[in-house]
Scaffold this motif. Sequence first.
Motif, PDB file in Angstrom:
ATOM      1  N   THR A 189       4.453   1.212   6.768  1.00 62.37           N
ATOM      2  CA  THR A 189       5.777   0.610   6.655  1.00 62.37           C
ATOM      3  C   THR A 189       5.854  -0.803   7.253  1.00 62.37           C
ATOM      4  O   THR A 189       6.736  -1.566   6.878  1.00 62.37           O
ATOM      5  CB  THR A 189       6.857   1.491   7.312  1.00 62.37           C
ATOM      6  N   GLY A 190       4.938  -1.135   8.165  1.00 62.05           N
ATOM      7  CA  GLY A 190       4.990  -2.458   8.785  1.00 62.05           C
ATOM      8  C   GLY A 190       4.762  -3.572   7.779  1.00 62.05           C
ATOM      9  O   GLY A 190       5.340  -4.665   7.865  1.00 62.05           O
ATOM     10  N   LEU A 239      14.874  -0.336  10.213  1.00 58.40           N
ATOM     11  CA  LEU A 239      14.545   0.601  11.282  1.00 58.40           C
ATOM     12  C   LEU A 239      15.777   1.409  11.690  1.00 58.40           C
ATOM     13  O   LEU A 239      15.704   2.622  11.908  1.00 58.40           O
ATOM     14  CB  LEU A 239      13.987  -0.184  12.475  1.00 58.40           C
ATOM     15  N   GLU A 240      16.887   0.713  11.729  1.00 58.32           N
ATOM     16  CA  GLU A 240      18.131   1.376  12.112  1.00 58.32           C
ATOM     17  C   GLU A 240      18.519   2.441  11.081  1.00 58.32           C
ATOM     18  O   GLU A 240      18.843   3.573  11.429  1.00 58.32           O
ATOM     19  CB  GLU A 240      19.235   0.311  12.145  1.00 58.32           C
ATOM     20  N   SER A 241      18.459   2.042   9.827  1.00 55.50           N
ATOM     21  CA  SER A 241      18.893   2.943   8.755  1.00 55.50           C
ATOM     22  C   SER A 241      17.976   4.169   8.656  1.00 55.50           C
ATOM     23  O   SER A 241      18.442   5.310   8.598  1.00 55.50           O
ATOM     24  CB  SER A 241      18.913   2.177   7.430  1.00 55.50           C
ATOM     25  N   VAL A 242      16.676   3.924   8.660  1.00 55.07           N
ATOM     26  CA  VAL A 242      15.727   5.033   8.528  1.00 55.07           C
ATOM     27  C   VAL A 242      15.806   5.944   9.756  1.00 55.07           C
ATOM     28  O   VAL A 242      15.815   7.182   9.632  1.00 55.07           O
ATOM     29  CB  VAL A 242      14.294   4.502   8.303  1.00 55.07           C
ATOM     30  N   SER A 278       1.735  -0.568  11.558  1.00 52.86           N
ATOM     31  CA  SER A 278       0.686  -1.150  10.737  1.00 52.86           C
ATOM     32  C   SER A 278      -0.611  -1.135  11.512  1.00 52.86           C
ATOM     33  O   SER A 278      -0.614  -1.323  12.719  1.00 52.86           O
ATOM     34  CB  SER A 278       1.043  -2.570  10.332  1.00 52.86           C
ATOM     35  N   GLY A 279      -1.708  -0.862  10.792  1.00 53.68           N
ATOM     36  CA  GLY A 279      -3.015  -0.946  11.414  1.00 53.68           C
ATOM     37  C   GLY A 279      -3.544  -2.357  11.204  1.00 53.68           C
ATOM     38  O   GLY A 279      -2.919  -3.176  10.522  1.00 53.68           O
ATOM     39  N   GLN A 323       0.831  -1.212   0.000  1.00 53.11           N
ATOM     40  CA  GLN A 323       0.000   0.000   0.000  1.00 53.11           C
ATOM     41  C   GLN A 323       0.866   1.264   0.000  1.00 53.11           C
ATOM     42  O   GLN A 323       0.464   2.299  -0.522  1.00 53.11           O
ATOM     43  CB  GLN A 323      -0.935  -0.006   1.208  1.00 53.11           C
ATOM     44  N   LEU A 324       2.058   1.158   0.580  1.00 51.40           N
ATOM     45  CA  LEU A 324       2.934   2.326   0.628  1.00 51.40           C
ATOM     46  C   LEU A 324       3.162   2.927  -0.758  1.00 51.40           C
ATOM     47  O   LEU A 324       3.080   4.140  -0.948  1.00 51.40           O
ATOM     48  CB  LEU A 324       4.288   1.945   1.244  1.00 51.40           C
ATOM     49  N   VAL A 325       3.462   2.066  -1.741  1.00 48.57           N
ATOM     50  CA  VAL A 325       3.859   2.596  -3.051  1.00 48.57           C
ATOM     51  C   VAL A 325       2.689   3.150  -3.854  1.00 48.57           C
ATOM     52  O   VAL A 325       2.887   3.903  -4.804  1.00 48.57           O
ATOM     53  CB  VAL A 325       4.624   1.541  -3.903  1.00 48.57           C
ATOM     54  N   GLU A 326       1.474   2.782  -3.489  1.00 48.58           N
ATOM     55  CA  GLU A 326       0.327   3.285  -4.250  1.00 48.58           C
ATOM     56  C   GLU A 326      -0.174   4.629  -3.698  1.00 48.58           C
ATOM     57  O   GLU A 326      -1.059   5.250  -4.307  1.00 48.58           O
ATOM     58  CB  GLU A 326      -0.816   2.261  -4.240  1.00 48.58           C
ATOM     59  N   GLN A 327       0.379   5.081  -2.580  1.00 47.34           N
ATOM     60  CA  GLN A 327      -0.118   6.330  -1.984  1.00 47.34           C
ATOM     61  C   GLN A 327       0.117   7.492  -2.948  1.00 47.34           C
ATOM     62  O   GLN A 327       1.194   7.633  -3.505  1.00 47.34           O
ATOM     63  CB  GLN A 327       0.571   6.602  -0.637  1.00 47.34           C
TER      64      GLN A 327
END
Lengths: 239, 351
Positions: free
Chosen positions: A161-162, A183-186, A203-204, A77-81
């Motif tokens: 992102t989850g 998580l570390e990198s971001v 994530s929901g 879903q992230l990429v379709e936002q």
Amino acid sequence: MTVTAHTGAALALGDDALVLSHRLGEWAGHAPVLEEEVALANIALDLLGQARVLLSMAGDEDELAYLREERAFRNLQLVEQPGGDFAHTIARQLYFSTYQRLLYTQLAAQEGAFAGLAAKAVKEVAYHQDHAEQWTLRLGDGTAQSHERMRRACEALWRFTGEMFQPIEGVEVDWAGLQTAWLESVSDTLRRATLEVPEGPRSGAWAAGAGRQGLHTEPFGRMLAEMQHLHRSHPGASW
Amino acid sequence: MVEGDRMAPAAAHRTASVDGAVPEADTAVYEAVFNAAVAADERIEPRDWMPDAYRSTLVRQIAQHAHSEIIGMQPEANWISRAPSLRRKAILMAKVQDEAGHGLYLYSAVETLGVSREELLDKLHTGRQKYSSIFNYPTLTWADVGAIGWLVDGAAITNQVPLCRCSYGPYARAMVRVCKEESFHQRQGYELLLALSQGTPEQHAMAQDAVDRWWWPSLMMFGPPDDESAHSAQSMAWKIKRHSNDELRQRFIDICVPQAKSLNLTLPDPDLRWNEERGHYDFGPIDWAEFREVIKGNGPCNEQRISQRRKAHDEGAWVREAAAAYAAKHNGATGAAVEPSADTADMNGKA
Ligand SMILES: [Fe+2]
Ligand SMILES: [Fe+2]
């Protein structure tokens, strides 16, 4: 088409690349500075190239891109936002390119079907990640306004992102390790950009693994309607 | 001509490169040296002395060219999201990206004449500088993407190939690079139309309709007829321009007629026929009234193109400010993304 673990995985990875490429293509003629017209198109073209290789592993690239309905797409879903402002685009790029680089680095080191593609793509994606990080720094640590916009964008997309770390059947990587490294990198980039790491859930109930199962968000249907309209209007035609 | 001969006048006018005012008595000498360099087909470089009118002519022409590249992205970008196959989508995205790159080289070429990109964009946004009128026509169907590639990029090449020998070095060098890419665009456009022409009857009709709409505006891209062209004579003398508008237009028509035949498409001009005596195709009258109307701002898309440009620029202001603020804060860190790219570094004439 029978969906084996292999074709299912090719679709998941291919749809991520296809859909994000489409979203980035929406910037053409609208970017904040001419250099970004070139850079965003570059990234979109890399992703489209990856998508074409991956979808071709699963079937005919155009049939898959243009004739599947929304529920058959396996992208995150992230990429379709939808694009939103430039900060949203950069936040989406930061989250996704970091994920893709870590994932493809692992795939490139294996013997599997995706190793060849991953080895080539990982070089492209390294540039995508660098581009996103540089802009995260500039926007986060630029002006008060850019800081605020970037903060809002990072928070708004955090809940998507989850989903990235839900294992994909047919992709044998260390998903837990991937998540930790991501998580570390971001977090490191956000801190260097004087931004806080968002605190909300990643994530929901609805979003966890949803895109990978063909459950998408409302704007995605409209995106596909636009993308597929011409192709579907001329059944069987070649272009 | 031996190397030594070429060097003499160049060396002479190069010593005249000064930033301050030139004593009036010397101007005549410099001008003579400049004229000799142009006559000897030497390249004028940014640091050389040049007449003010030569400089302002170049600024006007290169700026208009740069603006055309970036405004020209819009009608084609209009179809990226709807491209009917992934292969075509990749080709189109790459093409629109190339046009942005052309804009970058050309703005850098104008910057060598002492005018910033910011200033030029401001003139574009406020209507004080123009862009090619062709982009004020809309792209109504997918076939328009092919017609633009074949005809509009084709006309651009016909115009620009002679500019590779333009007397101003940075412009000439930018054109060498641009022309290579434009010829890809032209072939891809042709190939797109060919696929449609050989496709279903609906696709063929779509291709024909697009060619019908783009043919005449493409001929207008060469500018008004020679006897009405305001800047031509001086530009020819300075070797900024090498051929007249009418010559180039005729050359383009002569190239297109056989190509249209191979495409199995017709050109919308009943008067087109081979003239044995002239060795050229005759063609019907061009509607210059329409041309003037579109230039004046009354074309179908003038308003839309400029407002989209302005909107992108205004909405991007906070991004550019952030990059500048970040670069200022982090001394040594570059705002690389908003500075001329390495690609354009050769503009200053070392190459
Ligand atoms: Fe161009
Ligand atoms: Fe072009």
